[in-house]
Design a protein around this motif. Sequence first.
Motif, PDB file in Angstrom:
ATOM      1  N   HIS A  30       0.850  -1.120   0.165  1.00  0.00           N
ATOM      2  CA  HIS A  30      -0.163   0.002  -0.136  1.00  0.00           C
ATOM      3  C   HIS A  30       0.485   1.252   0.227  1.00  0.00           C
ATOM      4  N   SER A  31       0.273   2.409   0.014  1.00  0.00           N
ATOM      5  CA  SER A  31       0.968   3.562  -0.827  1.00  0.00           C
ATOM      6  C   SER A  31       1.643   4.256   1.141  1.00  0.00           C
ATOM      7  N   TRP A  43      -0.046   5.648   3.648  1.00  0.00           N
ATOM      8  CA  TRP A  43      -0.603   6.751   2.876  1.00  0.00           C
ATOM      9  C   TRP A  43      -1.350   6.323   2.779  1.00  0.00           C
ATOM     10  N   GLN A  46      -5.112   5.646  -2.910  1.00  0.00           N
ATOM     11  CA  GLN A  46      -4.409   4.407  -3.952  1.00  0.00           C
ATOM     12  C   GLN A  46      -3.435   4.678  -5.582  1.00  0.00           C
ATOM     13  N   HIS A  55      -3.264  14.861   2.009  1.00  0.00           N
ATOM     14  CA  HIS A  55      -2.374  13.476   2.130  1.00  0.00           C
ATOM     15  C   HIS A  55      -1.052  14.174   2.193  1.00  0.00           C
ATOM     16  N   SER A  71       5.878   8.973  -7.590  1.00  0.00           N
ATOM     17  CA  SER A  71       4.036   9.554  -8.020  1.00  0.00           C
ATOM     18  C   SER A  71       3.814   8.728  -8.924  1.00  0.00           C
ATOM     19  N   GLY A  72       4.282   6.812  -8.914  1.00  0.00           N
ATOM     20  CA  GLY A  72       4.064   6.019  -9.624  1.00  0.00           C
ATOM     21  C   GLY A  72       4.472   5.379  -9.950  1.00  0.00           C
ATOM     22  N   THR A  98       8.210   6.642  -8.577  1.00  0.00           N
ATOM     23  CA  THR A  98       8.243   6.286  -7.138  1.00  0.00           C
ATOM     24  C   THR A  98       9.491   5.237  -7.489  1.00  0.00           C
ATOM     25  N   LEU A 119       5.251   6.989  -1.487  1.00  0.00           N
ATOM     26  CA  LEU A 119       5.358   6.672  -2.634  1.00  0.00           C
ATOM     27  C   LEU A 119       4.011   6.455  -2.728  1.00  0.00           C
ATOM     28  N   LEU A 120       3.451   6.722  -3.885  1.00  0.00           N
ATOM     29  CA  LEU A 120       2.688   6.038  -4.181  1.00  0.00           C
ATOM     30  C   LEU A 120       2.573   4.808  -4.707  1.00  0.00           C
ATOM     31  N   LEU A 121       1.572   3.901  -3.803  1.00  0.00           N
ATOM     32  CA  LEU A 121       1.793   2.740  -4.811  1.00  0.00           C
ATOM     33  C   LEU A 121       0.708   1.767  -5.524  1.00  0.00           C
ATOM     34  N   GLU A 122       0.505   2.410  -6.449  1.00  0.00           N
ATOM     35  CA  GLU A 122      -0.755   2.007  -7.085  1.00  0.00           C
ATOM     36  C   GLU A 122      -1.175   0.752  -7.916  1.00  0.00           C
TER      37      GLU A 122
END
Length: 123
Positions: A30-31, A43, A46, A55, A71-72, A98, A119-122
Amino acid sequence: MKLQPDSFDVQAITGYGPGWVGVNGEKIHHSVIIGSGGERLAWPVQRFDELGQEHFALLATVPAEVAIFGSGSRIRFPKPAWLAPLIEKNVGLETMDTAAACRTYNILAQEGRRVVVALLLEP
């Protein structure tokens, strides 16, 4: 001549891939916000289009001299209004994809810098 120690006293990002990041060997799906002072916060986002000022306000709660936004899978920049909480604390933000954010965090943390990474984890 050896110039770097074999281990470091900070959280290290030990791996990453689509939808996950490894922190000291633990896989996170997850982010997440990670700080060089040992902070680790979920975070609650998603997708990039879900991001808002709240955020980055959470990111600003971690003491740091520099913040990094992963940013992914591709680089996407946050809206300037979202950065107000960081600006109020005089913390600069660097934006990158990321994977680059993971590498940059490790370098700065291992140098002893007070750094935080979101860290944005899509999925």
